[in-house]
Enzyme design. Structure first.
Site, PDB file in Angstrom:
ATOM      1  N   GLU A  59       5.844  -1.434  -5.745  1.00 41.50           N
ATOM      2  CA  GLU A  59       5.812  -1.386  -4.794  1.00 41.50           C
ATOM      3  C   GLU A  59       3.921  -0.617  -4.296  1.00 41.50           C
ATOM      4  O   GLU A  59       3.710   0.212  -3.318  1.00 41.50           O
ATOM      5  CB  GLU A  59       6.732  -0.149  -3.945  1.00 41.50           C
ATOM      6  CG  GLU A  59       7.871  -0.844  -3.797  1.00 41.50           C
ATOM      7  CD  GLU A  59       8.347  -2.246  -3.231  1.00 41.50           C
ATOM      8  OE1 GLU A  59       7.267  -2.804  -2.808  1.00 41.50           O
ATOM      9  OE2 GLU A  59       9.567  -2.848  -3.508  1.00 41.50           O
ATOM     10  N   LEU A  60       3.183  -0.943  -5.488  1.00 40.73           N
ATOM     11  CA  LEU A  60       1.931  -0.399  -5.983  1.00 40.73           C
ATOM     12  C   LEU A  60       1.725   1.020  -6.270  1.00 40.73           C
ATOM     13  O   LEU A  60       0.890   1.636  -4.836  1.00 40.73           O
ATOM     14  CB  LEU A  60       0.868  -1.164  -4.564  1.00 40.73           C
ATOM     15  CG  LEU A  60       0.904  -2.260  -5.125  1.00 40.73           C
ATOM     16  CD1 LEU A  60      -0.459  -3.059  -4.099  1.00 40.73           C
ATOM     17  CD2 LEU A  60      -0.214  -2.429  -6.506  1.00 40.73           C
TER      18      LEU A  60
END
Length: 530
Positions: free
Chosen positions: A146-147
């Site tokens: 999810e970065l």
């Protein structure tokens, strides 16, 4: 010349089946195989296969002028192997072009970077090995789940030897600065940071088919015109999005495939941009400043924080309980437990427990199998309880074997030890029974069908025999009646013959007496005289 960096994320979790309290201790298989297979096949047909075919056509058309970067999670790769080998092959074809770069991430698509450095490093290494096995590339750039990023996480990634990392260009972190430059980690300047341009990325990923959006419909000409208005000094535009944008989040009917097909041509027509992979961006540009992120950020929600996964008591308790088992799982190193341990770490399980409303929730909940966050929590904790029980049981058996010196045992102690092992074996056998039953069901059905056919055949044979026996009995009865009639006829004829013969005999006996009397009379009278 400015650079466009297209990066796509590919991920699907192993969804858990409906696991009740009464399953704990009895059922040790946690996954909804039907849902997982059907969803993978659905997305394969709508997104992965047509999107890969489109990217391959664009590469054939424009050669090395068109390039993209991809990251595929471990659970997604495992499900491609199980349910969609054609999808895996299509990604391999892209890898062979030399125009597609594959990135590293945590194997489980997990949140381990927030909890355990040891587990984090182990998963990254496992994922990199999987990428190398399938696509023949050793990842040089890292993309976290999810970065998710912070200065500390970036430092760990730099220590592992990666030259660059992707994350969100969060407004509250950047302030007045632009995401369209290369940055570096605050603790390790060697690690370069590429930031997502969330506005331009979300115009495609989320707003493309929104008819209420003032810019709808979005054409390639309009989109490229926006790119051209960006300050000339700004060097790189990072367009990061889910690969499911093509065909799944944005349906084929929206025109998303046509947009992507026309995009490179529109870009090249302007002659101010080129496409590059993330490694090429890191190699060709110099970072302008440190990206200071003391607290973790992500690419989710307006807040760009972690509250989508760890924002309430349900999520925190489930996450903490899971990682309490880390040391025991690592020490035991059991193959089956390790697999479940990895799949249970997937971030989606905690996302399903989210109780807040967020702007992009519809996309993330598209394949949510639960009716509520509370149901998601209960189901997950039931599975985790069973997993914990299995882990503790195997630890007991293992520690018993390790701590026992057989040569020092008495006969009584040996018998007690054998008894303990036998109980453990019986439990293991009981765990196998449900799977054995499932495997034998098709065979049992086939046997039942065969039995039914045999029974029907036997019934027909019995009916035929009964009919034949009845016919034989009727024939025998008719024969007996016929014989009886013949006998009666013969008897009657015999009686008639006997009576006739008797009369004749009587007649014969009476006739000679008359003759004698006549003769006697003749002798007495003699002949008459004339």
């Amino acid at each position: 010349m400015k650079t466009i960096c297209l990066y796509f994320q590919v991920h699907q979790p192993f969804r858990l089946k409906n696991y009740r309290f009464f399953n704990i201790g009895h059922d040790h298989y946690y996954y909804d195989d039907y849902a997982n297979e059907s969803i993978i096949r659905k997305i394969a047909e709508k997104c992965y296969l047509p999107a890969n075919a489109l990217m391959l056509d664009l590469i054939k058309t424009y050669g090395d002028k068109f390039k993209i970067s991809l990251s595929i999670s471990g659970p997604a790769l495992d499900q491609f192997e199980l349910y969609a080998p054609d999808v895996l092959e299509s990604f391999k074809k892209l890898a062979k072009t030399g125009c597609v770069e594959f990135l590293a991430e945590t194997f489980s698509h997990s949140l381990s970077s927030l909890k355990s450095k040891k587990e984090f490093i182990k998963q990254v290494e496992k994922h990199s090995e999987k990428i190398k096995t399938h696509f023949g590339q050793e990842p040089k750039v890292f993309r976290n789940t999810e970065l998710i990023y912070s200065d500390g996480i970036g430092e760990m990634v730099g220590e592992m030897g990666y030259k660059a990392m992707l994350t969100e260009g969060a407004k509250h972190v950047l302030g007045w600065k632009s995401p369209n430059y290369l940055y570096f980690n605050a603790f390790n300047p060697k690690l370069k940071i590429l930031l997502k341009n969330f506005k331009l990325s979300d115009d495609i990923a989320f707003r493309f088919s929104n008819k209420a959006w003032k810019e709808w419909p979005l054409t390639t000409e309009k989109y490229v015109s926006w790119l051209e208005t960006i300050d000339k000094k700004e060097e790189v535009i990072n367009l990061f999005m889910d690969y499911e944008t093509f065909g799944e989040h944005q349906w084929k009917e929206s025109g998303i495939f046509e947009f992507m097909k026309a995009f490179p041509k529109a870009v090249f027509a302007s002659s101010k941009f080129k496409f590059a992979t993330v490694s090429e961006v890191a190699d060709s540009h110099q970072p302008v400043a440190p990206y200071n992120v003391p607290y973790p950020i992500s690419w989710a929600d307006e807040e760009r924080d972690l509250t989508a996964w760890l924002g309430n008591e349900l999520q925190d308790e489930a996450f903490d309980k899971l990682f309490e088992l880390e040391e025991a799982v690592s020490k035991l190193n059991d193959k089956e437990l390790n697999k479940d341990w990895l799949y249970l770490q997937t971030s989606d399980h905690f996302y399903y427990m989210c109780t807040k409303f967020f702007s992009d929730g519809a996309v993330h909940n598209y394949f949510n199998p639960y009716d509520s966050p509370y149901q998601a929590f209960i189901n997950y904790m039931n599975v985790l309880s069973d997993f914990t029980g299995r882990l503790n049981e195997k630890i007991k058996v293992a520690s018993l074997a390790e701590s026992t010196n057989i040569s020092d045992l008495t006969e009584k102690e040996i018998k007690e030890l054998i008894g303990k092992y036998e109980k453990a074996l019986e439990k293991l056998k009981d765990k196998l029974k449900p799977r054995i039953i499932e495997k034998t069901k098709p065979v049992a059905k086939a046997i039942d069908k065969t039995k039914a056919k045999v029974t029907a055949i036997d019934k027909k044979k019995a009916e035929t025999k009964a009919i034949s026996a009845t016919k034989k009995a009727d024939l025998a009865l008719e024969k007996a009646k016929s014989e009886e009639k013949t006998t009666k006829a013969k008897s009657t004829a015999s009686k008639k013959t006997s009576s006739s013969e008797s009369k004749k005999t009587t007649a014969k006996k009476s006739t000679p007496k008359k003759n004698t009397a006549t003769k006697t009379a003749t002798k007495k009278t003699g002949p008459k005289k004339k």
